[in-house]
Scaffold this motif. Structure first.
Motif, mmCIF file in Angstrom:
data_model
loop_
_atom_site.group_PDB
_atom_site.id
_atom_site.type_symbol
_atom_site.label_atom_id
_atom_site.label_comp_id
_atom_site.label_asym_id
_atom_site.label_seq_id
_atom_site.Cartn_x
_atom_site.Cartn_y
_atom_site.Cartn_z
ATOM 1 N N LEU A 57 -39.709 -20.786 56.902
ATOM 2 C CA LEU A 57 -40.277 -20.720 58.234
ATOM 3 C C LEU A 57 -39.241 -20.127 59.187
ATOM 4 C CD1 LEU A 57 -42.632 -21.412 60.147
ATOM 5 C CD2 LEU A 57 -41.600 -23.676 60.451
ATOM 6 N N GLU A 58 -39.562 -18.955 59.700
ATOM 7 C CA GLU A 58 -38.648 -18.254 60.597
ATOM 8 C C GLU A 58 -39.127 -18.379 62.034
ATOM 9 O OE1 GLU A 58 -35.966 -16.929 59.466
ATOM 10 O OE2 GLU A 58 -36.303 -16.483 57.344
ATOM 11 N N ASP A 62 -40.848 -14.001 69.803
ATOM 12 C CA ASP A 62 -41.371 -14.438 71.098
ATOM 13 C C ASP A 62 -40.938 -15.860 71.453
ATOM 14 O OD1 ASP A 62 -42.592 -12.075 71.619
ATOM 15 O OD2 ASP A 62 -44.609 -12.710 71.056
ATOM 16 N N LEU A 63 -40.462 -16.625 70.471
ATOM 17 C CA LEU A 63 -39.985 -17.981 70.763
ATOM 18 C C LEU A 63 -38.580 -17.981 71.341
ATOM 19 C CD1 LEU A 63 -41.237 -19.962 67.612
ATOM 20 C CD2 LEU A 63 -42.354 -19.691 69.841
ATOM 21 N N LEU A 64 -37.862 -16.872 71.154
ATOM 22 C CA LEU A 64 -36.492 -16.732 71.649
ATOM 23 C C LEU A 64 -35.655 -17.943 71.253
ATOM 24 C CD1 LEU A 64 -35.068 -14.466 73.238
ATOM 25 C CD2 LEU A 64 -35.245 -15.900 75.274
ATOM 26 N N ALA A 65 -35.716 -18.272 69.955
ATOM 27 C CA ALA A 65 -35.005 -19.438 69.431
ATOM 28 C C ALA A 65 -34.189 -19.025 68.218
ATOM 29 C CB ALA A 65 -35.996 -20.535 69.050
ATOM 30 N N PHE A 68 -36.885 -22.098 64.131
ATOM 31 C CA PHE A 68 -38.239 -22.383 64.606
ATOM 32 C C PHE A 68 -38.316 -23.682 65.394
ATOM 33 C CE2 PHE A 68 -42.540 -23.998 64.313
ATOM 34 C CZ PHE A 68 -43.300 -22.880 64.637
ATOM 35 N N THR A 69 -37.736 -24.746 64.886
ATOM 36 C CA THR A 69 -37.872 -26.045 65.549
ATOM 37 C C THR A 69 -36.669 -26.381 66.446
ATOM 38 O OG1 THR A 69 -37.098 -27.046 63.481
ATOM 39 C CG2 THR A 69 -39.472 -27.093 63.890
ATOM 40 N N GLU A 70 -36.010 -25.343 66.946
ATOM 41 C CA GLU A 70 -34.896 -25.597 67.871
ATOM 42 C C GLU A 70 -35.374 -26.379 69.098
ATOM 43 O OE1 GLU A 70 -31.494 -23.168 70.448
ATOM 44 O OE2 GLU A 70 -32.987 -22.060 69.278
ATOM 45 N N ARG A 71 -36.546 -26.016 69.614
ATOM 46 C CA ARG A 71 -37.103 -26.713 70.783
ATOM 47 C C ARG A 71 -38.532 -27.179 70.518
ATOM 48 N NH1 ARG A 71 -34.819 -21.961 72.738
ATOM 49 N NH2 ARG A 71 -36.889 -21.030 72.897
ATOM 50 N N GLY A 103 -39.384 -33.034 62.929
ATOM 51 C CA GLY A 103 -38.872 -33.246 64.271
ATOM 52 C C GLY A 103 -38.067 -32.081 64.815
ATOM 53 N N ARG A 104 -37.935 -32.067 66.128
ATOM 54 C CA ARG A 104 -37.140 -31.051 66.810
ATOM 55 C C ARG A 104 -35.698 -31.083 66.316
ATOM 56 N NH1 ARG A 104 -35.469 -31.589 73.093
ATOM 57 N NH2 ARG A 104 -33.981 -33.010 72.098
ATOM 58 N N GLY A 105 -35.113 -29.901 66.137
ATOM 59 C CA GLY A 105 -33.731 -29.807 65.694
ATOM 60 C C GLY A 105 -33.564 -29.620 64.200
ATOM 61 N N SER A 106 -34.662 -29.600 63.443
ATOM 62 C CA SER A 106 -34.588 -29.339 61.994
ATOM 63 C C SER A 106 -34.380 -27.841 61.791
ATOM 64 C CB SER A 106 -35.880 -29.800 61.308
ATOM 65 O OG SER A 106 -36.129 -31.167 61.552
ATOM 66 N N ARG A 107 -33.246 -27.469 61.234
ATOM 67 C CA ARG A 107 -32.865 -26.055 61.206
ATOM 68 C C ARG A 107 -33.570 -25.260 60.126
ATOM 69 N NH1 ARG A 107 -28.395 -24.780 64.391
ATOM 70 N NH2 ARG A 107 -28.334 -22.773 63.298
ATOM 71 N N ASP A 108 -33.727 -25.832 58.930
ATOM 72 C CA ASP A 108 -34.257 -25.068 57.796
ATOM 73 C C ASP A 108 -35.511 -25.728 57.252
ATOM 74 O OD1 ASP A 108 -32.176 -23.029 57.598
ATOM 75 O OD2 ASP A 108 -30.858 -24.683 57.010
ATOM 76 N N VAL A 109 -36.615 -24.995 57.262
ATOM 77 C CA VAL A 109 -37.889 -25.485 56.750
ATOM 78 C C VAL A 109 -38.444 -24.446 55.785
ATOM 79 C CG1 VAL A 109 -40.231 -26.244 57.329
ATOM 80 C CG2 VAL A 109 -38.346 -26.688 58.922
ATOM 81 N N SER A 110 -38.786 -24.880 54.570
ATOM 82 C CA SER A 110 -39.344 -23.952 53.595
ATOM 83 C C SER A 110 -40.465 -24.626 52.818
ATOM 84 C CB SER A 110 -38.269 -23.434 52.627
ATOM 85 O OG SER A 110 -37.701 -24.501 51.885
#
Length: 274
Positions: A57-58, A62-65, A68-71, A103-110
């Motif tokens: 998941l990238e 347009d999210l400017l993050a 993905f779950t940075e915010r 949750g917010r702050g999860s860096r890597d999701v696959s």
């Protein structure tokens, strides 16, 4: 980015304009992650169907993050074969109709399927998050459920809540699945609106030759779109959202907005519908 029309514009739209605005199709493509950003409370919806190597998941530009779950927070519902969602190195097994809250702050999701011949179909719903909550799996059997409706009104159904104040905690996302019993076709009636929240319906478990007539618009200016298996209907706070199918089916409902109160809705008297 998809921008939704207001109520006045919607009342003057053609069938194709309604479908282009309120219906999201083709999000479940084998071997891909597909995302769509909607200006409605900045929700992102999408699908992931891993058939070979894991899909990552990238963050959309347009999210400017950075990720993905940075915010953001994310709800994942599996409507296909058994699969795995890996979050920051931890693998979470999801069977059919199991849900994962990320949750917010999860860096890597696959995403990965257990069997490429029967791939998982992960449905994704994400809202901005002002707080971080633990990543949590809620299985179908663990979801808080109740059977409501009646066969006499063709709406006997089981409502299962996964992400809510008494289940997997979130910043604003509320998510669950409703399954209609055989012989029932109405997903909700009387209809209602949500002035303080948006609602999104993913229709699934529809036979290939079945449809749902999804009702939208203001109660005094209703419109209908035809929805098929795996398609998503978007509902702003001013719009009713109800549907009647040619067979029983399931749908995932997801909401985001000012609160997480499941009962925060404005019932519409059937006699006032137009």
């Amino acid at each position: 980015m998809r921008y939704l029309p207001n109520a006045a514009t919607t009342s003057r739209m053609t069938t194709e304009e309604l479908r282009a605005s309120f219906l999201v199709s083709d999000i479940f493509r084998p071997g891909e992650v597909r995302l769509e950003i909607v200006d409605l409370d900045r929700v992102v919806i999408g699908g992931a169907v891993p058939t070979g190597a894991p899909l990552r998941l990238e963050a959309h530009p347009d999210l400017l993050a950075e990720y993905f779950t940075e915010r953001r927070e994310l709800g994942v519902l599996n409507i296909g074969g058994v699969g795995t969602v890996t979050v920051d190195g931890t693998r979470h097994l999801l069977g059919r109709k199991d849900v994962l809250y990320v949750g917010r702050g999860s860096r890597d999701v696959s995403f990965e399927s257990a069997d490429a011949k029967d791939p998982a179909r992960f449905y994704l719903v994400s809202y901005p998050a002002h707080a971080s909550h633990p990543t949590t799996v809620v299985t179908q059997s663990e979801a808080q459920g109740a059977t409501i409706g009646a066969l006499e009104t063709a709406n006997r159904r089981r409502v299962a809540r996964y992400i809510h104040t008494a289940g997997a905690r979130s910043a604003q996302l509320v998510m669950g699945v409703t399954t209609l019993e055989p012989g029932s076709v109405w997903n909700t009636m009387p209809a209602h609106t949500h002035h303080r929240r948006t609602e999104i319906y993913l229709y699934f478990d529809l036979p290939h030759d079945a449809i749902v007539l999804h009702l939208l618009g203001q109660p005094s200016e209703t419109r209908t779109i035809v929805v098929r298996d795996g398609e998503v209907a978007l509902s702003p706070g001013w719009s009713v959202h109800a549907g009647c199918g040619t067979s029983a089916y399931s749908f995932c409902w997801a909401m985001g907005g000012e609160n997480q109160d499941y009962a925060d809705m404005q019932p519409v008297d059937i006699s006032t519908l137009r």
